[in-house]
Design a protein around this motif. Structure first.
Motif, PDB file in Angstrom:
ATOM      1  N   LEU A   1       1.617  13.576  -9.459  1.00  0.00           N
ATOM      2  CA  LEU A   1       1.521  13.117  -8.078  1.00  0.00           C
ATOM      3  C   LEU A   1       0.385  12.114  -7.911  1.00  0.00           C
ATOM      4  O   LEU A   1       0.539  11.081  -7.244  1.00  0.00           O
ATOM      5  N   LEU A   2      -0.747  12.401  -8.514  1.00  0.00           N
ATOM      6  CA  LEU A   2      -1.899  11.515  -8.404  1.00  0.00           C
ATOM      7  C   LEU A   2      -1.578  10.138  -8.979  1.00  0.00           C
ATOM      8  O   LEU A   2      -1.901   9.102  -8.371  1.00  0.00           O
ATOM      9  N   ASP A   3      -0.919  10.105 -10.126  1.00  0.00           N
ATOM     10  CA  ASP A   3      -0.495   8.825 -10.698  1.00  0.00           C
ATOM     11  C   ASP A   3       0.464   8.102  -9.748  1.00  0.00           C
ATOM     12  O   ASP A   3       0.368   6.878  -9.556  1.00  0.00           O
TER      13      ASP A   3
ATOM     14  N   ALA B   1       1.671   4.033  -5.489  1.00  0.00           N
ATOM     15  CA  ALA B   1       2.150   3.818  -4.114  1.00  0.00           C
ATOM     16  C   ALA B   1       1.252   2.880  -3.334  1.00  0.00           C
ATOM     17  O   ALA B   1       1.724   2.125  -2.478  1.00  0.00           O
ATOM     18  N   VAL B   2      -0.055   2.923  -3.577  1.00  0.00           N
ATOM     19  CA  VAL B   2      -0.993   2.095  -2.795  1.00  0.00           C
ATOM     20  C   VAL B   2      -1.354   0.794  -3.497  1.00  0.00           C
ATOM     21  O   VAL B   2      -2.160   0.019  -2.971  1.00  0.00           O
ATOM     22  N   SER B   3      -0.766   0.555  -4.657  1.00  0.00           N
ATOM     23  CA  SER B   3      -1.190  -0.597  -5.472  1.00  0.00           C
ATOM     24  C   SER B   3      -0.964  -1.930  -4.763  1.00  0.00           C
ATOM     25  O   SER B   3      -1.648  -2.912  -5.055  1.00  0.00           O
ATOM     26  N   GLY B   4      -0.033  -1.979  -3.833  1.00  0.00           N
ATOM     27  CA  GLY B   4       0.227  -3.227  -3.129  1.00  0.00           C
ATOM     28  C   GLY B   4      -0.575  -3.400  -1.851  1.00  0.00           C
ATOM     29  O   GLY B   4      -0.452  -4.439  -1.179  1.00  0.00           O
ATOM     30  N   LEU B   5      -1.400  -2.418  -1.512  1.00  0.00           N
ATOM     31  CA  LEU B   5      -2.205  -2.501  -0.300  1.00  0.00           C
ATOM     32  C   LEU B   5      -3.537  -3.173  -0.572  1.00  0.00           C
ATOM     33  O   LEU B   5      -4.054  -3.119  -1.683  1.00  0.00           O
ATOM     34  N   ASP B   6      -4.093  -3.757   0.458  1.00  0.00           N
ATOM     35  CA  ASP B   6      -5.403  -4.392   0.354  1.00  0.00           C
ATOM     36  C   ASP B   6      -6.505  -3.346   0.421  1.00  0.00           C
ATOM     37  O   ASP B   6      -6.596  -2.599   1.403  1.00  0.00           O
TER      38      ASP B   6
ATOM     39  N   ALA C   1       1.878   4.982   2.558  1.00  0.00           N
ATOM     40  CA  ALA C   1       1.419   3.647   2.173  1.00  0.00           C
ATOM     41  C   ALA C   1       2.170   2.565   2.945  1.00  0.00           C
ATOM     42  O   ALA C   1       1.586   1.555   3.358  1.00  0.00           O
ATOM     43  N   ALA C   2       3.473   2.784   3.160  1.00  0.00           N
ATOM     44  CA  ALA C   2       4.253   1.811   3.926  1.00  0.00           C
ATOM     45  C   ALA C   2       3.747   1.723   5.360  1.00  0.00           C
ATOM     46  O   ALA C   2       3.662   0.635   5.944  1.00  0.00           O
ATOM     47  N   ALA C   3       3.392   2.865   5.944  1.00  0.00           N
ATOM     48  CA  ALA C   3       2.862   2.864   7.310  1.00  0.00           C
ATOM     49  C   ALA C   3       1.516   2.153   7.371  1.00  0.00           C
ATOM     50  O   ALA C   3       1.232   1.406   8.319  1.00  0.00           O
ATOM     51  N   ALA C   4       0.672   2.370   6.366  1.00  0.00           N
ATOM     52  CA  ALA C   4      -0.612   1.675   6.320  1.00  0.00           C
ATOM     53  C   ALA C   4      -0.401   0.171   6.169  1.00  0.00           C
ATOM     54  O   ALA C   4      -1.081  -0.637   6.820  1.00  0.00           O
TER      55      ALA C   4
ATOM     56  N   ALA D   1       5.966  11.089  -5.567  1.00  0.00           N
ATOM     57  CA  ALA D   1       5.094  10.504  -4.553  1.00  0.00           C
ATOM     58  C   ALA D   1       5.874   9.835  -3.424  1.00  0.00           C
ATOM     59  O   ALA D   1       5.343   8.970  -2.722  1.00  0.00           O
ATOM     60  N   THR D   2       7.106  10.268  -3.192  1.00  0.00           N
ATOM     61  CA  THR D   2       7.926   9.649  -2.151  1.00  0.00           C
ATOM     62  C   THR D   2       7.252   9.710  -0.784  1.00  0.00           C
ATOM     63  O   THR D   2       7.238   8.721  -0.034  1.00  0.00           O
TER      64      THR D   2
END
Length: 451
Positions: free
Chosen positions: A184-186, A191-196, A140-143, A133-134
């Motif tokens: 990939l789904l996992d 990858a998004v776990s730290g996003l609001d 996710a970093a961009a979001a 999931a790189t």
């Protein structure tokens, strides 16, 4: 904190002298017909921000690169070859840089959540990165950097054509088998776990790219989250589906999948009357991307008939050749005007504002498609808010729905002043608060990519 405005388009309609209390990313209170309190941030016009339900962020970097005529007839399929060449050298850092610019521009135009239809997974040789999931981590970093809310839709892509045809060399970076996609789904969920307030759905790319068995397994992995699929975008796709199965794409899908309100059918441009009614009856959302569909020469979705029957829709920026929420809605209506040789064809009834009808439809349908339904500005709703530049001549003498009509049909993204996502101001004076750094990184990344 609190926002006060002269006019606000609330869930129940336009109201004057409105005070919105914001707490923990949501609207905690609404007062109507009141004066501003000390410390309130004052604005003239406030609206709910829109969802952008379909984006391929990396394609922002190739805007304008496919506008040179070839030796034969140009089409979606020749454009796709340009896209394949563009991604040949794109790395995670480049993905981050391009996605950040796209997401900043979405916020600047009035979008607050994006549905990222993410299919660029592997390295330039087609091998998985050390973390599968790189590339999703770069998105996710961009979001996170821009503050846009993310509904990430990792794409299952295994074939080049109907019936399980082997993928081509140009598709090598997209392809997974079912086990690889599950991993990939996992990885995307991590990858998004730290996003609001992030959402992760699934996206079988198209009926060309997944067999019937794969489609069933991939959609089962959604576990109630959104399911998005490209379908019936191009007439050659419809013809190929008929030759393979004897059925049209949407017809085949409804015969083989349990399509419901958790589905988004992206484009669905070329559908029959029976297919149109099946979509309406299922409660699925049609994802329309008028600017990209015009750029690619896709054709026109039968929006007039679909909406008259109660169909649900949202809009997306897709290839990101131009990012402008109001322009997507304007072109949606204009396409119908050109097709039917009439005016105000997508208004919800006699005497109703076309702009307000389009905006309300895109708000509710887009929110449904991205897993975050919204009624607009109401207590308990996300504080995803747009303010408009009321001092612009476009709005002179306007109030109520005339504001929406004037923004959509007489203006563009330049009329957006501020945008809040989850109660945090991300755009001020029409410009993303981190735009300078985002622009610099984008220039460096794309300059190197195209060198």
């Amino acid at each position: 904190m609190a926002l006060w405005c002269e006019q606000a388009w609330l869930a129940e309609g336009w109201r004057n002298n409105v005070r919105l209390g914001l707490d923990n990313g949501r609207i905690s209170s609404i007062e109507i017909g009141v004066d501003a309190a000390p410390g309130d941030e004052r604005h003239a016009i406030l609206l709910p921000a829109l969802p952008d339900l379909h984006s391929h962020a990396f394609q922002r970097g190739m805007a304008g690169l496919a506008e040179c005529a070839g030796t034969g007839d140009d089409s979606f399929w020749t454009w796709r070859e340009v896209m394949y060449r563009f991604v040949d050298r794109l790395d995670p850092e480049g993905m981050h840089a391009i996605a950040a610019l796209a997401y900043a521009e979405m916020l600047e135009s009035g979008f607050a959540r994006v549905g990222e239809f993410h299919y660029l997974h592997h390295d330039p040789e087609g091998r998985p990165y050390g973390s599968v999931a790189t590339m999703a981590q770069a998105i996710a970093a961009a979001a996170g950097e821009t503050g846009i809310a993310l509904t990430l839709l990792p794409v299952f892509y295994a074939h080049s054509g109907f019936g399980g045809a082997a993928p081509t060399h140009g598709q090598r970076r997209f392809v997974n088998d079912l086990d690889g996609f599950a991993a990939l789904l996992d990885g995307c969920r991590d990858a998004v776990s730290g996003l609001d307030d992030a959402v992760v759905g699934v996206a079988p790319h198209s009926l060309r790219a997944a067999t019937a068995g794969e489609l069933a397994e991939v959609t089962a992995m959604a576990a109630g989250a959104p399911i998005h699929i490209h379908i019936a975008e191009q007439l050659p796709e419809v013809e190929a589906c008929l030759a393979w199965s004897g059925a049209r794409p949407v017809e085949w899908l409804y015969d083989h999948a349990d399509v419901g309100a958790d589905w988004c059918l992206v484009h669905a441009t070329h559908i029959s009357e029976g297919e149109r009614r099946a979509i309406v009856g299922s409660g699925a959302v049609v994802g329309l991307c008028p600017i990209t569909e015009a750029n690619l020469g896709d054709g026109l979705f039968p929006a007039r008939e679909f909406l008259a029957e109660g169909g649900r829709f949202g809009v997306g920026s897709d290839s990101n050749v131009e990012i402008d929420a109001a322009a997507e809605l304007r072109l949606l209506e204009y396409g119908q005007r050109l097709s039917h040789r009439g005016r105000n064809l997508l208004a919800s009834g006699a005497g109703q504002s076309t702009g307000a009808s389009l905006y309300r439809g895109a708000l509710t349908g887009g929110g449904q498609a991205l897993g975050r339904p919204s009624a607009g500005l109401g207590v308990g709703e996300a504080a995803d808010i747009v303010s408009l530049k009321a001092d612009d001549p476009t709005f002179a003498g306007r109030s109520g729905d005339a504001i929406l009509d004037s923004w959509i049909f007489g203006g563009a993204a330049r009329l957006v002043d501020c945008v809040w996502r989850g109660g945090v101001k991300r755009v001020a004076g029409g410009r993303h608060v981190a735009r300078e750094a985002i622009d610099a990184r984008y220039r460096a990344a794309v300059g190197a990519l195209l060198a």
